[in-house]
Write a protein that holds these residues in place. Structure first.
Motif, PDB file in Angstrom:
ATOM      1  N   ARG A   1       0.804  -1.216   0.000  1.00 54.19           N
ATOM      2  CA  ARG A   1       0.000   0.000   0.000  1.00 54.19           C
ATOM      3  C   ARG A   1       0.840   1.269   0.000  1.00 54.19           C
ATOM      4  NH1 ARG A   1      -3.995   0.046   3.735  1.00 54.19           N
ATOM      5  NH2 ARG A   1      -3.921  -2.192   4.048  1.00 54.19           N
ATOM      6  N   GLY A   2       2.097   1.204   0.458  1.00 55.07           N
ATOM      7  CA  GLY A   2       2.879   2.422   0.620  1.00 55.07           C
ATOM      8  C   GLY A   2       2.214   3.329   1.638  1.00 55.07           C
ATOM      9  N   TYR A   3       2.281   4.634   1.415  1.00 56.10           N
ATOM     10  CA  TYR A   3       1.609   5.593   2.294  1.00 56.10           C
ATOM     11  C   TYR A   3       0.247   5.963   1.720  1.00 56.10           C
ATOM     12  CZ  TYR A   3       5.810   6.520   5.131  1.00 56.10           C
ATOM     13  OH  TYR A   3       6.878   6.419   5.979  1.00 56.10           O
ATOM     14  N   SER A   4      -0.580   4.961   1.496  1.00 55.59           N
ATOM     15  CA  SER A   4      -1.916   5.223   0.979  1.00 55.59           C
ATOM     16  C   SER A   4      -2.909   4.289   1.658  1.00 55.59           C
ATOM     17  CB  SER A   4      -1.968   5.039  -0.541  1.00 55.59           C
ATOM     18  OG  SER A   4      -1.666   3.704  -0.895  1.00 55.59           O
ATOM     19  N   TRP A   5      -4.144   4.746   1.697  1.00 51.31           N
ATOM     20  CA  TRP A   5      -5.201   3.967   2.348  1.00 51.31           C
ATOM     21  C   TRP A   5      -5.868   3.082   1.304  1.00 51.31           C
ATOM     22  CZ3 TRP A   5      -6.088   3.186   7.346  1.00 51.31           C
ATOM     23  CH2 TRP A   5      -7.291   2.591   7.734  1.00 51.31           C
ATOM     24  N   ARG A   6      -5.149   2.065   0.913  1.00 53.58           N
ATOM     25  CA  ARG A   6      -5.700   1.073  -0.004  1.00 53.58           C
ATOM     26  C   ARG A   6      -5.169  -0.285   0.411  1.00 53.58           C
ATOM     27  NH1 ARG A   6      -1.798  -1.571  -3.034  1.00 53.58           N
ATOM     28  NH2 ARG A   6      -0.143  -0.350  -4.021  1.00 53.58           N
ATOM     29  N   ARG A   7      -5.873  -1.329   0.007  1.00 54.55           N
ATOM     30  CA  ARG A   7      -5.395  -2.663   0.345  1.00 54.55           C
ATOM     31  C   ARG A   7      -4.175  -2.999  -0.502  1.00 54.55           C
ATOM     32  NH1 ARG A   7      -6.947  -6.714  -3.192  1.00 54.55           N
ATOM     33  NH2 ARG A   7      -8.351  -6.050  -4.853  1.00 54.55           N
ATOM     34  N   SER A   8      -3.327  -3.836   0.033  1.00 53.17           N
ATOM     35  CA  SER A   8      -2.210  -4.344  -0.747  1.00 53.17           C
ATOM     36  C   SER A   8      -2.724  -5.416  -1.707  1.00 53.17           C
ATOM     37  CB  SER A   8      -1.147  -4.922   0.186  1.00 53.17           C
ATOM     38  OG  SER A   8      -0.655  -3.908   1.050  1.00 53.17           O
ATOM     39  N   PHE A   9      -1.971  -5.653  -2.766  1.00 54.08           N
ATOM     40  CA  PHE A   9      -2.439  -6.589  -3.790  1.00 54.08           C
ATOM     41  C   PHE A   9      -1.950  -7.999  -3.499  1.00 54.08           C
ATOM     42  CE2 PHE A   9      -2.571  -2.530  -6.143  1.00 54.08           C
ATOM     43  CZ  PHE A   9      -3.921  -2.546  -6.449  1.00 54.08           C
ATOM     44  N   SER A  10      -2.865  -8.939  -3.600  1.00 54.83           N
ATOM     45  CA  SER A  10      -2.547 -10.346  -3.388  1.00 54.83           C
ATOM     46  C   SER A  10      -1.910 -10.935  -4.632  1.00 54.83           C
ATOM     47  CB  SER A  10      -3.819 -11.128  -3.048  1.00 54.83           C
ATOM     48  OG  SER A  10      -4.678 -11.182  -4.187  1.00 54.83           O
ATOM     49  N   ILE A  11      -1.384 -12.147  -4.496  1.00 60.06           N
ATOM     50  CA  ILE A  11      -0.826 -12.848  -5.657  1.00 60.06           C
ATOM     51  C   ILE A  11      -1.911 -13.111  -6.687  1.00 60.06           C
ATOM     52  CG2 ILE A  11       0.341 -14.937  -6.439  1.00 60.06           C
ATOM     53  CD1 ILE A  11       2.120 -12.988  -4.904  1.00 60.06           C
ATOM     54  N   ALA A  12      -3.125 -13.426  -6.227  1.00 60.83           N
ATOM     55  CA  ALA A  12      -4.232 -13.627  -7.166  1.00 60.83           C
ATOM     56  C   ALA A  12      -4.534 -12.346  -7.934  1.00 60.83           C
ATOM     57  CB  ALA A  12      -5.478 -14.104  -6.421  1.00 60.83           C
ATOM     58  N   ASP A  13      -4.478 -11.198  -7.250  1.00 61.02           N
ATOM     59  CA  ASP A  13      -4.685  -9.917  -7.916  1.00 61.02           C
ATOM     60  C   ASP A  13      -3.616  -9.697  -8.993  1.00 61.02           C
ATOM     61  OD1 ASP A  13      -6.833  -9.174  -6.247  1.00 61.02           O
ATOM     62  OD2 ASP A  13      -5.486  -8.281  -4.771  1.00 61.02           O
ATOM     63  N   ILE A  14      -2.366  -9.985  -8.639  1.00 60.86           N
ATOM     64  CA  ILE A  14      -1.264  -9.744  -9.568  1.00 60.86           C
ATOM     65  C   ILE A  14      -1.348 -10.691 -10.755  1.00 60.86           C
ATOM     66  CG2 ILE A  14       1.252  -9.826  -9.807  1.00 60.86           C
ATOM     67  CD1 ILE A  14       1.381  -8.801  -6.886  1.00 60.86           C
ATOM     68  N   ALA A  15      -1.755 -11.931 -10.521  1.00 57.28           N
ATOM     69  CA  ALA A  15      -1.932 -12.874 -11.627  1.00 57.28           C
ATOM     70  C   ALA A  15      -2.970 -12.357 -12.618  1.00 57.28           C
ATOM     71  CB  ALA A  15      -2.347 -14.241 -11.093  1.00 57.28           C
ATOM     72  N   GLU A  16      -4.046 -11.776 -12.104  1.00 61.75           N
ATOM     73  CA  GLU A  16      -5.067 -11.206 -12.980  1.00 61.75           C
ATOM     74  C   GLU A  16      -4.515  -9.992 -13.730  1.00 61.75           C
ATOM     75  OE1 GLU A  16      -8.490 -10.384 -15.072  1.00 61.75           O
ATOM     76  OE2 GLU A  16      -7.829 -12.221 -14.070  1.00 61.75           O
ATOM     77  N   MET A  17      -3.693  -9.177 -13.060  1.00 63.37           N
ATOM     78  CA  MET A  17      -3.063  -8.043 -13.739  1.00 63.37           C
ATOM     79  C   MET A  17      -2.198  -8.522 -14.901  1.00 63.37           C
ATOM     80  SD  MET A  17      -1.827  -5.583 -10.615  1.00 63.37           S
ATOM     81  CE  MET A  17      -2.828  -5.378  -9.143  1.00 63.37           C
ATOM     82  N   VAL A  18      -1.428  -9.569 -14.664  1.00 59.79           N
ATOM     83  CA  VAL A  18      -0.576 -10.123 -15.723  1.00 59.79           C
ATOM     84  C   VAL A  18      -1.425 -10.521 -16.922  1.00 59.79           C
ATOM     85  CG1 VAL A  18       0.939 -12.047 -16.343  1.00 59.79           C
ATOM     86  CG2 VAL A  18       1.264 -10.868 -14.156  1.00 59.79           C
TER      87      VAL A  18
ATOM     88  N   THR B   1      -1.408 -10.004   2.617  1.00 56.23           N
ATOM     89  CA  THR B   1      -0.484 -10.196   1.510  1.00 56.23           C
ATOM     90  C   THR B   1       0.795  -9.390   1.697  1.00 56.23           C
ATOM     91  OG1 THR B   1      -0.288 -10.170  -0.908  1.00 56.23           O
ATOM     92  CG2 THR B   1      -1.493  -8.360   0.100  1.00 56.23           C
ATOM     93  N   ASP B   2       0.899  -8.672   2.817  1.00 54.41           N
ATOM     94  CA  ASP B   2       2.157  -8.049   3.223  1.00 54.41           C
ATOM     95  C   ASP B   2       2.111  -7.837   4.730  1.00 54.41           C
ATOM     96  OD1 ASP B   2       0.661  -5.770   3.742  1.00 54.41           O
ATOM     97  OD2 ASP B   2       1.540  -4.565   2.161  1.00 54.41           O
ATOM     98  N   ILE B   3       3.195  -7.302   5.295  1.00 53.21           N
ATOM     99  CA  ILE B   3       3.302  -7.222   6.756  1.00 53.21           C
ATOM    100  C   ILE B   3       2.836  -5.882   7.316  1.00 53.21           C
ATOM    101  CG2 ILE B   3       5.199  -8.882   6.803  1.00 53.21           C
ATOM    102  CD1 ILE B   3       7.110  -6.495   7.276  1.00 53.21           C
ATOM    103  N   ILE B   4       2.305  -5.008   6.478  1.00 55.12           N
ATOM    104  CA  ILE B   4       1.947  -3.662   6.941  1.00 55.12           C
ATOM    105  C   ILE B   4       0.534  -3.643   7.519  1.00 55.12           C
ATOM    106  CG2 ILE B   4       1.541  -1.278   6.232  1.00 55.12           C
ATOM    107  CD1 ILE B   4       3.734  -1.607   4.166  1.00 55.12           C
ATOM    108  N   GLN B   5       0.411  -2.988   8.670  1.00 51.13           N
ATOM    109  CA  GLN B   5      -0.883  -2.754   9.308  1.00 51.13           C
ATOM    110  C   GLN B   5      -1.100  -1.258   9.416  1.00 51.13           C
ATOM    111  OE1 GLN B   5      -3.435  -4.906  10.387  1.00 51.13           O
ATOM    112  NE2 GLN B   5      -4.426  -2.902  10.449  1.00 51.13           N
ATOM    113  N   ALA B   6      -2.171  -0.763   8.837  1.00 52.87           N
ATOM    114  CA  ALA B   6      -2.484   0.665   8.878  1.00 52.87           C
ATOM    115  C   ALA B   6      -3.582   0.926   9.901  1.00 52.87           C
ATOM    116  CB  ALA B   6      -2.920   1.151   7.499  1.00 52.87           C
ATOM    117  N   ILE B   7      -3.419   2.025  10.635  1.00 54.19           N
ATOM    118  CA  ILE B   7      -4.411   2.455  11.628  1.00 54.19           C
ATOM    119  C   ILE B   7      -4.676   3.936  11.393  1.00 54.19           C
ATOM    120  CG2 ILE B   7      -5.003   2.641  14.077  1.00 54.19           C
ATOM    121  CD1 ILE B   7      -2.666   0.629  14.580  1.00 54.19           C
ATOM    122  N   ARG B   8      -5.944   4.308  11.326  1.00 53.05           N
ATOM    123  CA  ARG B   8      -6.302   5.708  11.089  1.00 53.05           C
ATOM    124  C   ARG B   8      -6.583   6.389  12.431  1.00 53.05           C
ATOM    125  NH1 ARG B   8     -10.884   6.877   6.785  1.00 53.05           N
ATOM    126  NH2 ARG B   8      -9.177   6.339   5.376  1.00 53.05           N
ATOM    127  N   PHE B   9      -5.900   7.502  12.673  1.00 56.34           N
ATOM    128  CA  PHE B   9      -6.078   8.256  13.906  1.00 56.34           C
ATOM    129  C   PHE B   9      -6.857   9.549  13.628  1.00 56.34           C
ATOM    130  CE2 PHE B   9      -2.550   5.447  14.785  1.00 56.34           C
ATOM    131  CZ  PHE B   9      -2.879   4.985  16.056  1.00 56.34           C
TER     132      PHE B   9
END
Length: 426
Positions: free
Chosen positions: A176-193, A321-329
Motif C-alpha cells: 500500500r505504501g503511504y496510501s489507504w488502499r489494500r495491498s495486492f494479493s498474488i491472485a490480484d497480480i496474476a489477474e493483472m498479468v 499479503t504483506d506485513i503492513i498494518q495501517a491504523i487511522r487516527f
C-alpha cells in the motif's frame, strides 16, 4: 517479567484477551503459510547443495565467488524466476527498484504505473524533465500513472488508454505504501498479468515486492511477472541481513539490471560480498518464520485497535499479503503519540522520542519509530507515518510475536497516559 511490564500486561489483560481471541482463528493460516515457505526455502538450499564454504566471503573484485553465485540461484529458485541478483551493494529497496527500472528502460521509453502513485521515495527517481539529477525524466524516459478505482482495483479502461507505442514497462506496487488502499494479493497480480498480456505481449511487467515476500505461498514472479525487486532489510533478510536488496526475474532483464548496478561487461560477475554472505543465507532461511511472526503481530494490532473502535486496514479477518498494518487516527497529535509508544517498546533506543522531521525522498515530514538492530530494518517492529491527512500510522514487523504484542500494549498505554484514549473505554 519486570514489575513495569507485569503491570502493563495486567492493566490491559481483558482487552488483550479479547483481541487475541478475535485474532487466533487467523493465526493458523499464517502458520501454515510459514511452514510451506520454510520447506520451499530449505528445498532450494538442498537443490544447490549448500555447504559451509558457500558462506565464506570475498574481497577485491569478487571474481568466482561461488557463495554469491549460489545465493543468486537459490533466490531464483525460491521466487520461481530464471535469474537473481542478490547483493549488499543495494543501499535500499528504492535503490534495487531504481536499478531494475533503469536497467530495462532507455531514452524515449515510457514507464506506466497502474497501481496509482508509487511510494514516496520513488518520486525523485522518476523525477522531472531536465532536473539534472539523472532521474528517469532527466534521461528522456517518460512516466505516467493510472489512479486506482475507489474500490482499490485497477482501472483497466484507463490503463488501455494510457498504454502508448512507447510504453515499455508496466509498474505494479504490491504494498500500500503511504496510501489507504489494500495491498495486492498474488491472485490480484496474476489477474493483472493476464490483463496486461491481452493489451500487448511485449510489455515488461515489473513488481515492487517490498513487504510482501513470504506473506503468501506464491510470489509475483511465479504468476508471470517479468522483473521484481525488494529489500533485504525487509522480509527476505529475515532480520539478519545487515543491508542489501534483490532483483529476480527473466534472465535477460536481470542481466540488464546487473549492468546498471556495476557496468556493462561486468554485471553480476563482480562485487565483493565483504562479510555479508553468511547472514544473507541465514536471513533467507529464517525469513518464512520471521515474516509469520510479523504477520501475527499485525493481526493482533488490528484486533486491539478494532476493539477500541479505530479504523484499521487490513481488518482482522481480511487476508494478508504483506506485513503492513495501517491504523487511522483522529489527528496529528494522536498519531504522533502512537508512534512514540511503539518506540518505547524497542530494545534499541527505547529512550529516544521520535518527532516529525524532513526525510530524504519524502514530500512531507515523517515520524518514524525505528528502535531496530538494523538501521531502517522494517521487518523489525517499527512504525512510520507522514504528517498529513488522513492521519494514518503504518506499523510493520516484529521479529517475534511477543515483541509485537508488547509493542501494541506499550503504544496503547502511551495513548492512555497522554490523554488520547479514555481508559474507561478500554
Amino acid at each position: 517479567m519486570t514489575a513495569r511490564m507485569r503491570e502493563l500486561f495486567e492493566r490491559y489483560k481483558d482487552l488483550i484477551e479479547r483481541a487475541e481471541n478475535l485474532a487466533k482463528p487467523y493465526f493458523e493460516g499464517v502458520e501454515r503459510t510459514a511452514e510451506y515457505n520454510q520447506a520451499k526455502v530449505i528445498e532450494a538450499f538442498q537443490a544447490q547443495r549448500v555447504s559451509d564454504f558457500h558462506l565464506n566471503s570475498s574481497t577485491g573484485y569478487g571474481y568466482n565467488d561461488l557463495g554469491r553465485e549460489v545465493l543468486d540461484q537459490i533466490y531464483a529458485d525460491v521466487f520461481g524466476a530464471e535469474a537473481a541478483l542478490v547483493r549488499p551493494h543495494f543501499a535500499s529497496g528504492t535503490h534495487a527498484i531504481g536499478t531494475a527500472l533503469f536497467g530495462v528502460l532507455r531514452p524515449g521509453d515510457h514507464l506506466l504505473y497502474i497501481t496509482g502513485t508509487p511510494y514516496d521515495t520513488l518520486h525523485k527517481v522518476i523525477g522531472q524533465e531536465g532536473d539534472g539529477t539523472g532521474s528517469m525524466r532527466d534521461l528522456g524516459i517518460s512516466y505516467s500513472e493510472v489512479a486506482l478505482r475507489e474500490d482499490g482495483s485497477v482501472d483497466w479502461d484507463a490503463v488501455r488508454q494510457a498504454v502508448t507505442p512507447q510504453t515499455k514497462v508496466i509498474g505494479i506496487q504490491r504494498s500500500r505504501g503511504y496510501s489507504w488502499r489494500r495491498s495486492f494479493s498474488i491472485a490480484d497480480i496474476a489477474e493483472m498479468v493476464n490483463q496486461i498480456r491481452a493489451i500487448r505481449q511485449d510489455l515488461i511487467i515489473f513488481v515492487d515486492n517490498c513487504y510482501g515476500e513470504f506473506a503468501e505461498i506464491y510470489e509475483p514472479t511465479e504468476v508471470g511477472v517479468d522483473l521484481m525487486a525488494g529489500s533485504l532489510i525487509k522480509n527476505p533478510g529475515g532480520g539478519l541481513a545487515h543491508t542489501g536488496g534483490y532483483i529476480v526475474g527473466k534472465k535477460r532483464y536481470v542481466d540488464l539490471a546487473a549492468y546498471r548496478l556495476t557496468v556493462p561487461g561486468l554485471g553480476g560477475e563482480v562485487g565483493a560480498m565483504l562479510g555479508a554472505t553468511a547472514l544473507m543465507y541465514q536471513g533467507l532461511f529464517m525469513a518464512p518464520h520471521t515474516v509469520g511472526q510479523a504477520l501475527k503481530g499485525s493481526i493482533l494490532t488490528s484486533a486491539v485497535f478494532q476493539e477500541l473502535s479505530y479504523v484499521t486496514s487490513p481488518t482482522v479477518d481480511e487476508p494478508r499479503t504483506d506485513i503492513i498494518q495501517a491504523i487511522r487516527f483522529h489527528d496529528a497529535e494522536e498519531l504522533i503519540a502512537f508512534v512514540q509508544g511503539i518506540q518505547r517498546a524497542s530494545a534499541i533506543d527505547s529512550h529516544v522520542v521520535p518527532v516529525p522531521s524532513d526525510m530524504p525522498g519524502y514530500e512531507h515530514q515523517v515520524i518514524m519509530a525505528a528502535g531496530t538492530f538494523i538501521q531502517g530494518g522494517s521487518l523489525e517492529l517499527s512504525a512510520d507515518a507522514p504528517i498529513r491527512e488522513p492521519y494514518i500510522a503504518y506499523v510493520q514487523g516484529g521479529l517475534t510475536y511477543a515483541h509485537a504484542k508488547l509493542g501494541v500494549l506499550t503504544a496503547l498505554d502511551h495513548l492512555v497516559q497522554s490523554g488520547r484514549i479514555d481508559p474507561a473505554k478500554i
